[in-house]
Design a protein around this motif. Structure first.
Motif, short mmCIF file in Angstrom:
data_model
loop_
_atom_site.label_atom_id
_atom_site.label_comp_id
_atom_site.label_asym_id
_atom_site.label_seq_id
_atom_site.Cartn_x
_atom_site.Cartn_y
_atom_site.Cartn_z
N ILE A 81 0.82 -1.22 0.00
CA ILE A 81 0.00 0.00 0.00
C ILE A 81 0.86 1.28 0.00
CG2 ILE A 81 -1.96 -1.09 1.21
CD1 ILE A 81 -0.20 1.42 3.20
N MET A 82 0.21 2.37 -0.39
CA MET A 82 0.77 3.72 -0.24
C MET A 82 -0.34 4.58 0.33
SD MET A 82 1.20 3.93 -4.32
CE MET A 82 1.47 5.67 -4.69
N SER A 123 -9.45 4.17 10.69
CA SER A 123 -10.46 3.93 9.66
C SER A 123 -10.70 5.14 8.76
CB SER A 123 -11.76 3.50 10.32
OG SER A 123 -12.16 4.48 11.25
N TYR A 124 -10.69 6.37 9.35
CA TYR A 124 -10.99 7.54 8.51
C TYR A 124 -9.91 7.75 7.44
CZ TYR A 124 -8.03 9.59 12.17
OH TYR A 124 -7.01 9.82 13.06
N ILE A 125 -8.68 7.37 7.73
CA ILE A 125 -7.63 7.47 6.71
C ILE A 125 -7.80 6.33 5.70
CG2 ILE A 125 -5.14 7.35 6.25
CD1 ILE A 125 -4.62 8.77 8.86
N LEU A 126 -8.07 5.15 6.22
CA LEU A 126 -8.23 3.99 5.34
C LEU A 126 -9.35 4.21 4.31
CD1 LEU A 126 -7.02 1.18 4.95
CD2 LEU A 126 -8.87 0.27 6.33
N ARG A 127 -10.44 4.81 4.76
CA ARG A 127 -11.58 5.03 3.86
C ARG A 127 -11.26 6.06 2.77
NH1 ARG A 127 -14.75 4.85 8.58
NH2 ARG A 127 -14.74 7.12 8.66
N GLN A 128 -10.38 7.01 3.07
CA GLN A 128 -10.20 8.11 2.12
C GLN A 128 -8.84 8.14 1.42
OE1 GLN A 128 -11.99 11.99 3.54
NE2 GLN A 128 -11.92 10.93 5.50
N ASN A 129 -7.78 7.79 2.13
CA ASN A 129 -6.45 8.12 1.59
C ASN A 129 -5.43 6.98 1.60
OD1 ASN A 129 -7.04 10.75 0.87
ND2 ASN A 129 -6.47 11.61 2.86
N VAL A 130 -5.89 5.75 1.46
CA VAL A 130 -4.96 4.62 1.35
C VAL A 130 -5.21 3.93 0.00
CG1 VAL A 130 -4.14 2.46 2.39
CG2 VAL A 130 -5.00 4.30 3.86
N PHE A 131 -4.14 3.57 -0.70
CA PHE A 131 -4.25 3.01 -2.05
C PHE A 131 -3.37 1.77 -2.19
CE2 PHE A 131 -4.85 7.53 -2.06
CZ PHE A 131 -5.94 7.73 -2.89
N HIS A 132 -3.75 0.93 -3.12
CA HIS A 132 -2.90 -0.20 -3.45
C HIS A 132 -1.72 0.28 -4.28
CE1 HIS A 132 -5.46 -3.41 -1.94
NE2 HIS A 132 -6.47 -2.63 -2.27
N HIS A 295 -1.30 21.76 3.00
CA HIS A 295 -1.80 20.38 3.04
C HIS A 295 -2.55 20.01 1.75
CE1 HIS A 295 -1.74 17.13 5.89
NE2 HIS A 295 -3.00 16.85 5.70
N TYR A 296 -3.55 19.15 1.82
CA TYR A 296 -4.19 18.62 0.61
C TYR A 296 -5.55 18.04 0.95
CZ TYR A 296 -1.57 15.04 3.01
OH TYR A 296 -1.02 14.27 4.00
N THR A 297 -6.34 17.89 -0.09
CA THR A 297 -7.67 17.28 0.08
C THR A 297 -7.58 15.84 -0.46
OG1 THR A 297 -8.41 17.82 -2.15
CG2 THR A 297 -8.72 19.51 -0.46
N PRO A 298 -8.56 14.99 -0.15
CA PRO A 298 -8.54 13.64 -0.72
C PRO A 298 -8.50 13.67 -2.26
CG PRO A 298 -10.05 13.70 1.11
CD PRO A 298 -9.62 15.12 0.88
N SER A 299 -9.10 14.67 -2.87
CA SER A 299 -9.04 14.71 -4.33
C SER A 299 -7.62 15.01 -4.82
CB SER A 299 -10.11 15.68 -4.87
OG SER A 299 -9.56 16.68 -5.65
#
Ligand SMILES: [Zn+2]
Ligand SMILES: [Zn+2]
Length: 347
Positions: A81-82, A123-132, A295-299
């Motif tokens: 993951i990243m 969980s809040y990071i996992l739902r929005q900002n974790v990628f394979h 900083h940055y947004t999920p988009s």
């Protein structure tokens, strides 16, 4: 697990601490690569309001899922993951305005501790900002997701055309990431920095022009608008100036380099409480825009992820070397001397 603790500015210790275990919706990540960053360097030098001491630190990383809590969807043990280390709450007044990077909770709920063997992602990071992590990316490249997201955010509202000429002040890791992204957009880029070795790197990475700060100041500047007088041909100043040093005197000077109607992007954060002074004539009659960015947004993170996956930026060229976890201090000692851009810390 072993974790790097920043005890106070200048002092790092490797300590054995309890490996966290993931609760509902969380994952535990075995760190493969963590990267040093300008914010870490500031913390190491003088302390930092968003990096509490003593405490675990490091926030740019990639790794492998070591354990998953109940209810986790989309990720399983062994996945590469990243990720970034924060995510907006989606409920506060800023999140409601979709200004997710300015979320009232984002800095309090961010996760530090990438200079360690493991990191727990809530969980809040996992739902929005974790990628394979795709196979074509190395773990080193994947760890650039966080800093690249910051840089993507700063450029997001600018609508940068290929015909523009941008100036980057400061050829540290963030300045050079700006360079890679601007070159990817086909922009002409000048980079200035006081260190010759960094200018050499900038040139290698594709900067069209590199010059020492005094060159701008003595030859081309003042009177305002600076580059008009000494500049060649029809050069009227830079369309965009990216301030990537976080020094107040540079913040002040940065408006001298931009053309009328141009924009200065103030990326480098100064020490809290710092004030600066600007020539009102430049801001008013010359219609200069000053744009802070944080900083940055999920988009932005999704855009940065896509950019990394495309593999054209060549971000690994910013890594000056790697150190095992127990030698993290060595990496920072080098950075403090201005040696190297970014180091990979490998647990
Ligand atoms: Zn960072
Ligand atoms: Zn929020």
């Amino acid at each position: 697990m072993l974790a790097n603790i920043i005890v106070k500015p200048g002092k790092i210790e490797l300590r054995e601490i309890k490996t966290p275990s993931p609760s509902h919706g969380e994952i535990l990540v075995k760190i493969k690569v963590a990267l040093t960053c300008g914010t870490d360097l500031k913390a190491f030098k003088r302390g930092h309001p968003i990096i509490p001491m003593p405490g675990v630190w490091g926030h740019e990383f990639s790794g492998i899922v070591a354990d998953v809590g109940k209810g986790v969807k989309g990720f399983k043990k062994g996945d590469k993951i990243m990720a970034v280390h924060s995510a907006p709450c989606l409920e506060c007044r800023y999140c409601k305005k979709r200004l997710y990077n300015l979320c009232e909770k984002i800095m309090d709920t961010k996760v530090l501790g990438a200079f360690a063997e493991y990191i727990l992602l809530p969980s809040y990071i996992l739902r929005q900002n974790v990628f394979h992590k795709p196979e074509n990316l190395t773990f080193e490249e994947a760890a650039f997701l966080e800093p690249l997201s910051c840089v993507v955010h700063g450029m997001e509202s600018l609508d940068i055309k290929t015909s523009v000429h941008a100036l980057i002040i400061g050829a540290g890791s963030i300045g050079l990431l700006h360079l890679l992204l601007l070159k990817e957009k086909g922009v002409t880029v000048t980079v200035t920095d006081k260190h010759n070795n960094k200018l050499r790197i900038a040139k290698k990475l594709g900067a069209d022009f590199v010059l020492k700060p005094e060159k701008i100041e003595t030859k081309l500047i003042p009177p305002r608008p600076p580059l008009v007088k000494g500049g060649k041909g029809d050069f009227i100043g830079f369309d965009y100036v990216f301030e990537c040093t976080g020094m107040s005197e540079v913040w002040e000077k940065s408006v001298n380099y931009v053309r009328k109607g141009g924009t200065v992007i103030l990326f480098g954060g100064c020490k809290s409480g710092t004030t600066v002074t600007y020539d009102t004539g430049r801001l008013h009659y010359d219609e200069i825009s000053l744009k802070g960015t944080f900083h940055y947004t999920p988009s932005d993170v999704k855009k940065a992820y896509k950019l990394l996956c495309e593999g054209r930026l060549g971000v690994s060229r910013l890594i000056s070397g790697s150190y095992p976890l127990k030698q993290t201090q060595k990496a920072f000692n080098r950075l403090i001397k201005g040696v190297g851009i970014k180091y990979a810390i490998i647990p």
